[in-house]
Design a protein around this motif. Structure first.
Motif, PDB file in Angstrom:
ATOM      1  N   TYR A  72     -71.778  69.726  61.910  1.00 43.67           N
ATOM      2  CA  TYR A  72     -71.956  69.799  63.358  1.00 43.67           C
ATOM      3  C   TYR A  72     -71.571  71.170  63.885  1.00 43.67           C
ATOM      4  N   CYS A  73     -70.431  71.706  63.366  1.00 40.64           N
ATOM      5  CA  CYS A  73     -69.978  73.038  63.788  1.00 40.64           C
ATOM      6  C   CYS A  73     -71.058  74.076  63.527  1.00 40.64           C
ATOM      7  N   THR A  74     -71.626  73.999  62.330  1.00 38.77           N
ATOM      8  CA  THR A  74     -72.669  74.953  61.973  1.00 38.77           C
ATOM      9  C   THR A  74     -73.863  74.809  62.914  1.00 38.77           C
ATOM     10  N   TYR A  75     -74.202  73.560  63.240  1.00 35.49           N
ATOM     11  CA  TYR A  75     -75.323  73.295  64.137  1.00 35.49           C
ATOM     12  C   TYR A  75     -75.070  73.908  65.521  1.00 35.49           C
ATOM     13  N   VAL A  76     -73.870  73.681  66.051  1.00 38.26           N
ATOM     14  CA  VAL A  76     -73.568  74.169  67.401  1.00 38.26           C
ATOM     15  C   VAL A  76     -73.553  75.685  67.434  1.00 38.26           C
ATOM     16  N   SER A  77     -72.931  76.323  66.414  1.00 38.98           N
ATOM     17  CA  SER A  77     -72.874  77.786  66.463  1.00 38.98           C
ATOM     18  C   SER A  77     -74.268  78.371  66.256  1.00 38.98           C
ATOM     19  N   LYS A  78     -75.115  77.677  65.484  1.00 35.57           N
ATOM     20  CA  LYS A  78     -76.500  78.161  65.347  1.00 35.57           C
ATOM     21  C   LYS A  78     -77.218  78.081  66.693  1.00 35.57           C
ATOM     22  N   THR A  79     -76.948  77.013  67.455  1.00 41.56           N
ATOM     23  CA  THR A  79     -77.576  76.871  68.780  1.00 41.56           C
ATOM     24  C   THR A  79     -77.239  78.065  69.655  1.00 41.56           C
ATOM     25  N   ALA A  82     -75.151  87.392  79.453  1.00 41.21           N
ATOM     26  CA  ALA A  82     -75.412  87.434  78.008  1.00 41.21           C
ATOM     27  C   ALA A  82     -74.100  87.472  77.231  1.00 41.21           C
ATOM     28  N   SER A  83     -73.119  88.223  77.744  1.00 42.77           N
ATOM     29  CA  SER A  83     -71.842  88.311  77.038  1.00 42.77           C
ATOM     30  C   SER A  83     -71.118  86.962  77.056  1.00 42.77           C
ATOM     31  N   GLY A  84     -71.377  86.151  78.079  1.00 40.78           N
ATOM     32  CA  GLY A  84     -70.812  84.805  78.109  1.00 40.78           C
ATOM     33  C   GLY A  84     -71.405  83.938  77.013  1.00 40.78           C
ATOM     34  N   THR A 132     -78.453  83.342  72.086  1.00 41.36           N
ATOM     35  CA  THR A 132     -78.159  84.769  72.208  1.00 41.36           C
ATOM     36  C   THR A 132     -79.406  85.596  71.993  1.00 41.36           C
ATOM     37  N   PHE A 133     -80.126  85.355  70.912  1.00 39.66           N
ATOM     38  CA  PHE A 133     -81.218  86.247  70.536  1.00 39.66           C
ATOM     39  C   PHE A 133     -82.550  85.897  71.180  1.00 39.66           C
ATOM     40  N   ILE A 134     -82.699  84.654  71.700  1.00 37.48           N
ATOM     41  CA  ILE A 134     -83.967  84.266  72.327  1.00 37.48           C
ATOM     42  C   ILE A 134     -83.900  84.379  73.848  1.00 37.48           C
ATOM     43  N   LEU A 135     -82.701  84.149  74.418  1.00 35.84           N
ATOM     44  CA  LEU A 135     -82.588  84.106  75.878  1.00 35.84           C
ATOM     45  C   LEU A 135     -81.749  85.255  76.426  1.00 35.84           C
ATOM     46  N   ALA A 136     -80.505  85.352  75.948  1.00 36.17           N
ATOM     47  CA  ALA A 136     -79.554  86.278  76.565  1.00 36.17           C
ATOM     48  C   ALA A 136     -79.955  87.739  76.378  1.00 36.17           C
ATOM     49  N   LEU A 137     -80.114  88.162  75.132  1.00 38.89           N
ATOM     50  CA  LEU A 137     -80.410  89.575  74.889  1.00 38.89           C
ATOM     51  C   LEU A 137     -81.795  89.993  75.386  1.00 38.89           C
ATOM     52  N   PRO A 138     -82.861  89.156  75.181  1.00 40.62           N
ATOM     53  CA  PRO A 138     -84.141  89.525  75.806  1.00 40.62           C
ATOM     54  C   PRO A 138     -84.037  89.605  77.331  1.00 40.62           C
ATOM     55  N   GLY A 139     -83.236  88.735  77.946  1.00 38.44           N
ATOM     56  CA  GLY A 139     -83.024  88.800  79.398  1.00 38.44           C
ATOM     57  C   GLY A 139     -82.458  90.147  79.799  1.00 38.44           C
TER      58      GLY A 139
END
Lengths: 117, 261
Positions: A36-43, B139-141, A48-55
């Motif tokens: 489960y831990c692995t699943y959550v951190s993968k989420t 993003a940093s959050g 990060t790479f699909i939403l946050a950084l492209p944003g």
């Protein structure tokens, strides 16, 4: 990570003792928790790479384009009394310049220092 | 040999609270002597002593916890309460500056032209760099949450990656904001607009720098194997502080940058 199979029976009569059963159950819970831990951190990695950084990238591009579209002229100087207040000298330099003073965009109380860019 | 019959941590005598208090005295009197007598000696001494105090006090806490094992569950619980209360006090600190902003902007004085932004003030476009800054902090959050889960999972490399990303985003925000401060067509001396803007965003920026430093220390500690998958309160405290900094920015952005333009 836990690998391999578990020997469930004890040597004497082949039946599982209560201790063995509890150990197995605890191990299974730990394995499931780890998965489960692995699943959550993968989420969060995906977020990060699909939403946050492209944003961030989109906003970088937007800010850059908008900055280029700006007119580069100095706004006209009007000696308003409610702006560029100098009740007391600043404790640095000649006491008349703010800390982040920009000669191009920040006029002094009597006008811009540089009249051209 | 005597052992304690309780799970709490009776701390050894330490000089750092005293040096911290002395540095507070030196910094306050130093500011006064700088502004009135143009000498920076006291201020410089006070700042140096403050930095030394912080480094040594927190180094001692790391020694007591990670290396000596004094941070039992009740001790950690107390630290959690402490961090929550501290952040709460910081929230009230910022509430003061938001109060000043709304007081000045909801009923603008006639001397300002009776409007907000005041006559002669060109506010920053909220959809340029301020929007980028919002994206950077949000993003940093996300990255700091990713980091937390990797630490809980015990995944070392992803934890280092995500923490590093978080720190980089924090540094990027600071760099962008410093550039904005330089490029802004208005200054701190531009009446109550300049004052509320730069004091509120300035204290926020200071908190970003503090939060980034906190996370950098966490990154350094993680490279030295200080954190375990179920005991990493130093990191959690840093992450809480970082989320707080992010939330304050969101309020600043909505109130001062967007509504205030």
């Amino acid at each position: 990570m836990l690998k391999g199979s578990f020997h469930l029976t004890n040597a004497d009569n082949g039946a599982m003792t209560e201790t063995t059963l509890l150990t197995v159950q605890r191990t299974e819970v730990l394995v499931a928790a780890q998965a489960y831990c692995t699943y959550v951190s993968k989420t969060w990695k995906i977020l990060t790479f699909i939403l946050a950084l492209p944003g961030v990238g989109v906003c970088m591009a937007n800010a850059f384009l908008k900055m280029k579209a700006h007119s580069h002229e100095q706004p006209e100087f009007v000696p308003y009394t409610h702006l560029r207040i100098r009740t007391k000298k600043f404790p640095w330099g000649d006491g008349n310049h703010t800390l982040f003073h920009n000669p191009h965009t920040n006029p002094l109380p009597d006008g811009y220092e540089s009249s051209h860019h | 040999m005597a052992h304690q019959a309780h799970a709490y941590h009776m701390v050894d005598p330490s000089p750092w609270p005293l040096t911290g208090a002395i540095s507070a005295l030196l910094m306050t009197s130093g500011l006064a002597t700088w502004w009135h007598y143009k000498t920076t000696t006291l201020l410089f001494l006070g700042t140096t002593l403050l930095l030394l105090t912080m480094f040594q006090w927190w180094r001692d806490i790391i020694r007591e916890s990670t290396f000596q094992g004094h941070h039992s569950t009740p001790v950690q619980k107390g630290l959690r309460y402490g961090m929550v209360l501290f952040i709460t006090s910081e929230v009230f600190f910022f509430i003061g500056f938001f109060w000043a902003f709304y007081h000045s902007s909801l009923a603008p004085a006639i001397e300002l032209g009776g409007l907000w932004p005041p006559t002669g003030i060109t506010p920053l476009d909220p959809f340029e760099v301020p929007l980028l800054n919002t994206a950077v902090l949000l993003a940093s959050g996300v990255t700091v949450t990713w980091a937390h889960h990797t630490i809980m999972e015990g995944a070392r490399k992803p934890a280092l990656q995500s923490l590093t990303l978080t720190v980089l985003l924090g540094l990027y925000f600071t760099a962008l904001q410093a550039m904005e401060y330089y490029e802004a067509p208005f200054t701190l001396a531009d009446g109550v607009y300049g004052c509320t803007f730069f004091v509120a965003t300035g204290f926020h920026g200071l908190h970003v720098i503090i939060g980034t430093t906190f996370l950098m220390v966490c990154l350094l500690r993680h490279t030295h194997y200080h954190f375990t998958s179920n005991h990493h309160f130093g990191f959690e405290a840093g992450a809480w502080y970082w989320h707080f900094v992010d939330v304050v920015w969101l309020f600043l952005y909505i109130s001062i940058y967007w509504w205030g333009s």
